[in-house]
Design a protein around this motif. Structure first.
Motif, PDB file in Angstrom:
ATOM      1  N   MET A  89       0.836  -1.203   0.000  1.00 62.26           N
ATOM      2  CA  MET A  89       0.000   0.000   0.000  1.00 62.26           C
ATOM      3  C   MET A  89       0.871   1.253   0.000  1.00 62.26           C
ATOM      4  O   MET A  89       0.603   2.198  -0.732  1.00 62.26           O
ATOM      5  CB  MET A  89      -0.903  -0.015   1.227  1.00 62.26           C
ATOM      6  CG  MET A  89      -1.853   1.130   1.310  1.00 62.26           C
ATOM      7  SD  MET A  89      -3.308   0.785   0.353  1.00 62.26           S
ATOM      8  CE  MET A  89      -4.421   1.989   1.016  1.00 62.26           C
ATOM      9  N   LEU A  90       1.938   1.255   0.779  1.00 69.00           N
ATOM     10  CA  LEU A  90       2.807   2.429   0.858  1.00 69.00           C
ATOM     11  C   LEU A  90       3.643   2.606  -0.401  1.00 69.00           C
ATOM     12  O   LEU A  90       3.916   3.729  -0.810  1.00 69.00           O
ATOM     13  CB  LEU A  90       3.722   2.330   2.078  1.00 69.00           C
ATOM     14  CG  LEU A  90       3.042   2.479   3.436  1.00 69.00           C
ATOM     15  CD1 LEU A  90       4.033   2.210   4.553  1.00 69.00           C
ATOM     16  CD2 LEU A  90       2.430   3.842   3.587  1.00 69.00           C
ATOM     17  N   THR A 119      -2.979   5.257   8.749  1.00 68.41           N
ATOM     18  CA  THR A 119      -4.290   5.423   9.377  1.00 68.41           C
ATOM     19  C   THR A 119      -5.387   4.945   8.433  1.00 68.41           C
ATOM     20  O   THR A 119      -6.331   4.261   8.852  1.00 68.41           O
ATOM     21  CB  THR A 119      -4.508   6.898   9.756  1.00 68.41           C
ATOM     22  OG1 THR A 119      -3.454   7.302  10.628  1.00 68.41           O
ATOM     23  CG2 THR A 119      -5.848   7.096  10.430  1.00 68.41           C
ATOM     24  N   ARG A 120      -5.261   5.289   7.170  1.00 69.93           N
ATOM     25  CA  ARG A 120      -6.236   4.842   6.170  1.00 69.93           C
ATOM     26  C   ARG A 120      -6.221   3.315   6.050  1.00 69.93           C
ATOM     27  O   ARG A 120      -7.254   2.664   5.960  1.00 69.93           O
ATOM     28  CB  ARG A 120      -5.909   5.489   4.830  1.00 69.93           C
ATOM     29  CG  ARG A 120      -6.880   5.202   3.748  1.00 69.93           C
ATOM     30  CD  ARG A 120      -6.489   5.980   2.518  1.00 69.93           C
ATOM     31  NE  ARG A 120      -7.330   5.622   1.400  1.00 69.93           N
ATOM     32  CZ  ARG A 120      -7.066   5.939   0.153  1.00 69.93           C
ATOM     33  NH1 ARG A 120      -5.987   6.627  -0.129  1.00 69.93           N
ATOM     34  NH2 ARG A 120      -7.861   5.575  -0.807  1.00 69.93           N
ATOM     35  N   ALA A 124      -9.226   0.550   7.122  1.00 67.23           N
ATOM     36  CA  ALA A 124      -9.812  -0.396   6.170  1.00 67.23           C
ATOM     37  C   ALA A 124      -9.600  -1.841   6.609  1.00 67.23           C
ATOM     38  O   ALA A 124     -10.364  -2.720   6.223  1.00 67.23           O
ATOM     39  CB  ALA A 124      -9.191  -0.185   4.789  1.00 67.23           C
ATOM     40  N   ASP A 125      -8.570  -2.106   7.415  1.00 62.15           N
ATOM     41  CA  ASP A 125      -8.243  -3.465   7.845  1.00 62.15           C
ATOM     42  C   ASP A 125      -9.143  -3.852   9.021  1.00 62.15           C
ATOM     43  O   ASP A 125      -8.766  -3.752  10.181  1.00 62.15           O
ATOM     44  CB  ASP A 125      -6.765  -3.538   8.242  1.00 62.15           C
ATOM     45  CG  ASP A 125      -6.299  -4.946   8.480  1.00 62.15           C
ATOM     46  OD1 ASP A 125      -6.990  -5.892   8.062  1.00 62.15           O
ATOM     47  OD2 ASP A 125      -5.210  -5.114   9.075  1.00 62.15           O
ATOM     48  N   ALA A 126     -10.346  -4.331   8.710  1.00 61.62           N
ATOM     49  CA  ALA A 126     -11.350  -4.606   9.743  1.00 61.62           C
ATOM     50  C   ALA A 126     -10.927  -5.711  10.701  1.00 61.62           C
ATOM     51  O   ALA A 126     -11.166  -5.622  11.896  1.00 61.62           O
ATOM     52  CB  ALA A 126     -12.681  -4.971   9.087  1.00 61.62           C
ATOM     53  N   ASN A 127     -10.276  -6.765  10.212  1.00 67.07           N
ATOM     54  CA  ASN A 127      -9.897  -7.877  11.093  1.00 67.07           C
ATOM     55  C   ASN A 127      -8.504  -7.710  11.684  1.00 67.07           C
ATOM     56  O   ASN A 127      -8.005  -8.611  12.357  1.00 67.07           O
ATOM     57  CB  ASN A 127     -10.023  -9.212  10.362  1.00 67.07           C
ATOM     58  CG  ASN A 127      -9.158  -9.269   9.115  1.00 67.07           C
ATOM     59  OD1 ASN A 127      -8.414  -8.344   8.803  1.00 67.07           O
ATOM     60  ND2 ASN A 127      -9.263 -10.365   8.399  1.00 67.07           N
TER      61      ASN A 127
END
Length: 158
Positions: A89-90, A119-120, A124-127
């Motif tokens: 992602m980064l 933070t974003r 988004a990482d619910a689990n």
């Protein structure tokens, strides 16, 4: 005394460089191609032909139809394992940071940018498994663009 020795050594180096350069130019000029005859004086030749009527090429690959979200997920998922790690992602966000810092003065520091991205990602990482599934990644999509309003004139077309 040292000045004389250094001066003589510098003169010797300059003469050596000049000789090598001069010999190199001569070698290049000897290897230059000779002038060719004008194109109009060359006799035309027939083009070779082959009978391709019985030859079949390979089958065309089938293109799978992907949704916009699947294409977006594929751009982030660098190793194609079906999950997006924090590093993946980064890594795609570096160009975005450079675009934001247009004058190059780094007023928007990388740490500030990384905190926003992490933070974003964490939102988004619910689990909380440090990887995004396609369903979790869908939460990071930018909002859809608003439709532009039409013209504001009350003119009637002719």
């Amino acid at each position: 005394m040292n000045r004389f020795v250094l001066g003589a050594l510098a003169a010797l180096v300059m003469v050596s460089v000049g000789l090598f350069w001069w010999q190199g130019r001569a070698a290049v000029e000897r290897g230059a191609p000779l002038p060719q005859a004008p194109v109009s004086s060359i006799a035309p030749q027939e083009m070779p032909s082959a009978d391709l009527s019985e030859i079949d090429g390979p089958e065309l690959p089938e293109a799978t139809e992907q949704t916009r979200e699947q294409r977006r997920f594929g751009r982030y998922d660098r190793n194609r394992d079906g999950r997006i790690t924090r590093n993946e992602m980064l890594s795609t966000r570096v160009d975005g940071f450079r675009k934001l810092d247009q004058d190059g003065n780094n007023l928007l520091t990388f740490e500030e940018w990384a905190v926003a991205t992490v933070t974003r990602f964490d939102g988004a990482d619910a689990n909380q498994d440090q990887a995004l599934t396609p369903e979790e990644f869908r939460k990071t999509a930018p909002p859809p663009a608003k439709a532009k309003p039409g013209p504001k004139c009350s003119c009637k077309p002719k």
